[in-house]
Design an enzyme around this catalytic site. Sequence first.
Site, PDB file in Angstrom:
ATOM      1  N   GLY A   1       0.841  -1.194   0.000  1.00 12.41           N
ATOM      2  CA  GLY A   1       0.000   0.000   0.000  1.00 12.41           C
ATOM      3  C   GLY A   1       0.876   1.243   0.000  1.00 12.41           C
ATOM      4  O   GLY A   1       1.830   1.358   0.785  1.00 12.41           O
ATOM      5  N   ALA A   2       0.563   2.150  -0.926  1.00 13.83           N
ATOM      6  CA  ALA A   2       1.288   3.426  -0.991  1.00 13.83           C
ATOM      7  C   ALA A   2       0.281   4.561  -0.830  1.00 13.83           C
ATOM      8  O   ALA A   2       0.289   5.542  -1.563  1.00 13.83           O
ATOM      9  CB  ALA A   2       2.045   3.546  -2.316  1.00 13.83           C
ATOM     10  N   GLY A   3      -0.621   4.386   0.157  1.00 16.23           N
ATOM     11  CA  GLY A   3      -1.617   5.424   0.438  1.00 16.23           C
ATOM     12  C   GLY A   3      -1.065   6.432   1.425  1.00 16.23           C
ATOM     13  O   GLY A   3       0.143   6.717   1.438  1.00 16.23           O
TER      14      GLY A   3
ATOM     15  N   ASN B   1      -5.053   0.599  12.171  1.00 20.11           N
ATOM     16  CA  ASN B   1      -5.649   0.919  13.463  1.00 20.11           C
ATOM     17  C   ASN B   1      -6.498  -0.248  13.954  1.00 20.11           C
ATOM     18  O   ASN B   1      -7.020  -1.027  13.158  1.00 20.11           O
ATOM     19  CB  ASN B   1      -6.526   2.174  13.334  1.00 20.11           C
TER      20      ASN B   1
ATOM     21  N   LYS C   1      -3.207   3.413  21.237  1.00 21.80           N
ATOM     22  CA  LYS C   1      -3.486   4.110  19.979  1.00 21.80           C
ATOM     23  C   LYS C   1      -4.950   3.898  19.576  1.00 21.80           C
ATOM     24  O   LYS C   1      -5.625   4.807  19.071  1.00 21.80           O
ATOM     25  CB  LYS C   1      -2.541   3.602  18.879  1.00 21.80           C
TER      26      LYS C   1
ATOM     27  N   GLU D   1     -13.570   2.476   8.081  1.00 24.75           N
ATOM     28  CA  GLU D   1     -13.186   1.246   8.809  1.00 24.75           C
ATOM     29  C   GLU D   1     -14.061   1.069  10.049  1.00 24.75           C
ATOM     30  O   GLU D   1     -13.563   0.949  11.164  1.00 24.75           O
ATOM     31  CB  GLU D   1     -11.707   1.334   9.192  1.00 24.75           C
TER      32      GLU D   1
END
Length: 305
Positions: free
Chosen positions: A7-9, A102, A185, A269
């Site tokens: 992933g290159a988001g 997350n 987190k 999500e």
Amino acid sequence: MRTLFVGAGATGGYFGGRLAEAGRDVTFLVRPARAATLAARGLRIHSPAGQSTIAVRTVTAGEIDGPYDLIVLAVKSYGLDGALRDLKPAVGPGTVIVPLLNGMRHIDALVSAFGPAHVYGGVCMIAGTLTDEGDVVQLTGLQRLAYGPLDGGPDPRLPAVTEALSGADFDSEGTTAITRQMWEKWLFLASLGVVTTLMRSPVGEVLAAPGGPAFTDRVIAEAVAIVTAAGHPPREQALTFLRGSITNARKVPTTSSMYRDMQAGRPVEADAIVGDLVAHAERLGVDAPLYAAAYTNLSVYSRSR
Ligand SMILES: NC(=O)C1=CN([C@@H]2O[C@H](COP(=O)(O)OP(=O)(O)OC[C@H]3O[C@@H](n4cnc5c(N)ncnc54)[C@H](OP(=O)(O)O)[C@@H]3O)[C@@H](O)[C@H]2O)C=CC1
Ligand SMILES: CC(C)(CO)C(=O)C(=O)O
């Protein structure tokens, strides 16, 4: 270390891009449309510190040329199953996988796909998004990665992983306390996510509205009750950071990736970040009406988009 970012988001693009910029051996596993964009424009990062255009190496699923030493998984929860299938040829006997998602439930999926020896925990702190052109935008100065063995170690691979993920323009920490950091987190992000998506506004707007500060306090209290009942009470310093971020939101625009996705009409999500906390609350008998309402709200949004 030969490192593959899946992933290159917003997150993968930012942290992987910064490492590539610093000369690390980084390749991105991307899908064909993203590969075409990156080939045409380079990986562009817009940050408060300025703009960078980075030439990056990409592969698509069919092109993986053998195992990588380190895989950083940076997809959304709804892309997890596809990503796990696609990255399989990149996992060799010594590969370590660091997920940046997350929530917590992706850990079970990773362990069941590849076995516990391959799976580290991971946390990333950044407020990022993608432009319509596919550029990465870092919205604030927040930029931190933490990662480490889920069982607390010691793990002889941690120094090499730390070396591979350090030396670029962000804070990076190899830790033997990653599970605690992941729960803290989750508490932080879910609280910001519930406040912003339920009220459809940045945190500062909520705080300025009648009842907003009390609502925000109740959201945080519910999250603290759930994670504490689940056996992961946050440290005082995590609560101080959360409360400080809320206070700061009166001055600095503060949102959440779920809110930004919702505003842009993108998928959210909901299940991994809010639904899973609601499931913990139900299982443990914790009263969490605001989380339940937020989950229903996000589910209605998901069904109607
Ligand atoms: N954005 C933020 O501020 C923060 C996000 N996070 C968490 O990090 C995780 C990632 O979020 P984020 O980076 O924002 O998400 P983005 O949607 O910005 O990026 C995810 C990227 O994953 C790619 N992808 C999906 N499936 C595959 C696949 N099978 N192979 C290769 N690439 C794939 C998508 O590519 P494609 O273009 O092909 O769809 C997309 O570019 C989430 O769990 C999020 O909650 C954590 C901290 C902050
Ligand atoms: C750190 C924070 C809250 C930054 O936006 C985040 O993780 C998210 O929005 O997904």
